[in-house]
Motif scaffolding. Structure first.
Motif, short mmCIF file in Angstrom:
data_model
loop_
_atom_site.label_atom_id
_atom_site.label_comp_id
_atom_site.label_asym_id
_atom_site.label_seq_id
_atom_site.Cartn_x
_atom_site.Cartn_y
_atom_site.Cartn_z
N ARG A 86 0.95 -1.02 -0.19
CA ARG A 86 0.30 0.26 -0.44
C ARG A 86 0.66 1.72 0.01
NH1 ARG A 86 -2.15 2.82 3.63
NH2 ARG A 86 -1.46 0.91 5.19
N THR A 87 0.61 2.14 -1.31
CA THR A 87 1.53 3.54 -0.98
C THR A 87 0.52 4.52 -0.64
OG1 THR A 87 0.72 3.06 -3.14
CG2 THR A 87 2.89 2.09 -3.13
N MET A 88 -0.66 3.94 -0.84
CA MET A 88 -1.83 5.87 -0.09
C MET A 88 -2.45 5.58 1.29
SD MET A 88 -3.54 6.45 -3.49
CE MET A 88 -2.33 6.90 -5.31
N SER A 97 5.92 6.81 -1.96
CA SER A 97 6.17 7.19 -2.53
C SER A 97 7.90 6.56 -3.14
CB SER A 97 7.07 8.96 -2.63
OG SER A 97 7.69 9.73 -3.47
N PHE A 98 8.44 6.43 -2.12
CA PHE A 98 9.88 5.56 -2.12
C PHE A 98 9.46 4.69 -2.48
CE2 PHE A 98 13.23 2.83 -0.48
CZ PHE A 98 13.85 3.42 -1.03
N LEU A 99 8.98 3.26 -2.28
CA LEU A 99 8.52 2.72 -2.75
C LEU A 99 8.04 1.87 -4.26
CD1 LEU A 99 6.45 0.94 0.28
CD2 LEU A 99 9.01 0.58 0.33
N ARG A 100 7.31 3.39 -4.82
CA ARG A 100 6.94 3.41 -5.71
C ARG A 100 8.61 3.03 -6.99
NH1 ARG A 100 1.51 6.73 -6.74
NH2 ARG A 100 0.31 5.10 -5.30
N LYS A 101 9.28 4.82 -6.14
CA LYS A 101 10.36 5.02 -7.38
C LYS A 101 11.30 3.89 -6.92
CE LYS A 101 10.07 9.82 -6.18
NZ LYS A 101 11.46 11.24 -4.90
N GLU A 110 -7.48 2.30 -5.03
CA GLU A 110 -7.11 1.71 -4.42
C GLU A 110 -8.34 0.88 -4.14
OE1 GLU A 110 -3.45 3.25 -2.45
OE2 GLU A 110 -2.17 2.81 -3.34
N ILE A 111 -9.00 1.79 -2.86
CA ILE A 111 -9.41 1.26 -2.04
C ILE A 111 -10.59 0.21 -2.03
CG2 ILE A 111 -10.83 2.05 0.41
CD1 ILE A 111 -7.98 2.07 0.69
#
Length: 223
Positions: A78-80, A103-107, A216-217
């Motif tokens: 989960r990123t949000m 943000s970090f996990l996506r990049k 996402e939700i």
């Protein structure tokens, strides 16, 4: 409730491609298993970071059409934030909901690591057309449906050709070429160029749900 879909295969694979697709499935399984055994500490730390930063499950599911349009649950970190509106009832944008960890996990593409489980399940491959949303099923032309004749992938032909600078229809058309030319050569090209993209942190985020507030939700609850 499980969707009942009738799908008619579009692709005509030659004998070499059929053999390759069988070998590819074996290689996918072995590579996913090895990567999970090696990367589980990173995945565990990432899950902990997500949990500490915001409430909700560290891993969420999105229902997407895969091989032959079979609906499956794709896994991601989960990123949000789980909140989709603020205290005044205003709908939050995706940018406002994005967490620091997200943000970090996506990049770094670490948010995609749970999809190794999807690969072990036989629902995904390392390389193949990215699975878009169920709502997109009515937007494909007959020719574009060929993307559903192979397993969806963690990375794709579209991903190495500026996927975030393309319209959705341009992305569909990119995958027509990929499926028609599927084989070891094109998969190796995608594999090595994806590695370069990940390390450069350029165009690595999956913007499949852009413009869909709370996607996402909503997708997660639909399961």
């Amino acid at each position: 409730m499980k969707e009942q879909l009738t799908y008619v295969p579009q692709a005509v694979f030659n004998k070499a491609q059929v053999r390759y697709l069988k070998l590819k499935r074996v290689m996918d399984f072995l590579m996913a298993l090895i990567m999970l055994l090696i990367l589980w500490p990173i995945l565990l730390l990432a899950m902990l970071w997500v949990k500490l930063e915001s409430k909700g499950s560290a891993i969420f599911k999105q229902r997407r059409p895969g091989y032959h349009q079979e609906i499956f649950s794709i896994y991601k970190l989960r990123t949000m934030r789980t909140e989709v509106v603020d205290k005044n009832g205003r709908a939050l944008t995706d940018e406002e909901r994005l967490t620091k960890s997200g943000s970090f996990l996506r990049k770094t593409s670490i948010d995609e690591l749970p999809q190794l489980v999807n690969i072990l399940q036989g629902k995904m491959s390392f390389i193949g057309p990215r699975p878009f949303l169920i709502n997109d099923l009515g937007t494909y032309s007959q020719e574009q449906l060929i993307r559903f004749d192979v397993l969806p992938g963690l990375t794709s032909w579209t991903a190495i050709h500026g996927r975030n600078n393309q319209t959705i229809q341009e992305k569909y058309n990119q995958e027509i070429y990929y499926v028609n030319h599927i084989g070891l050569k094109i998969d190796l090209e995608i594999f090595f160029k994806t590695i370069l993209l990940v390390f450069s942190q350029k165009d690595v985020e999956d913007h499949t749900t852009d413009g869909r507030i709370g996607a996402e939700i909503i997708e997660d609850k639909a399961d």
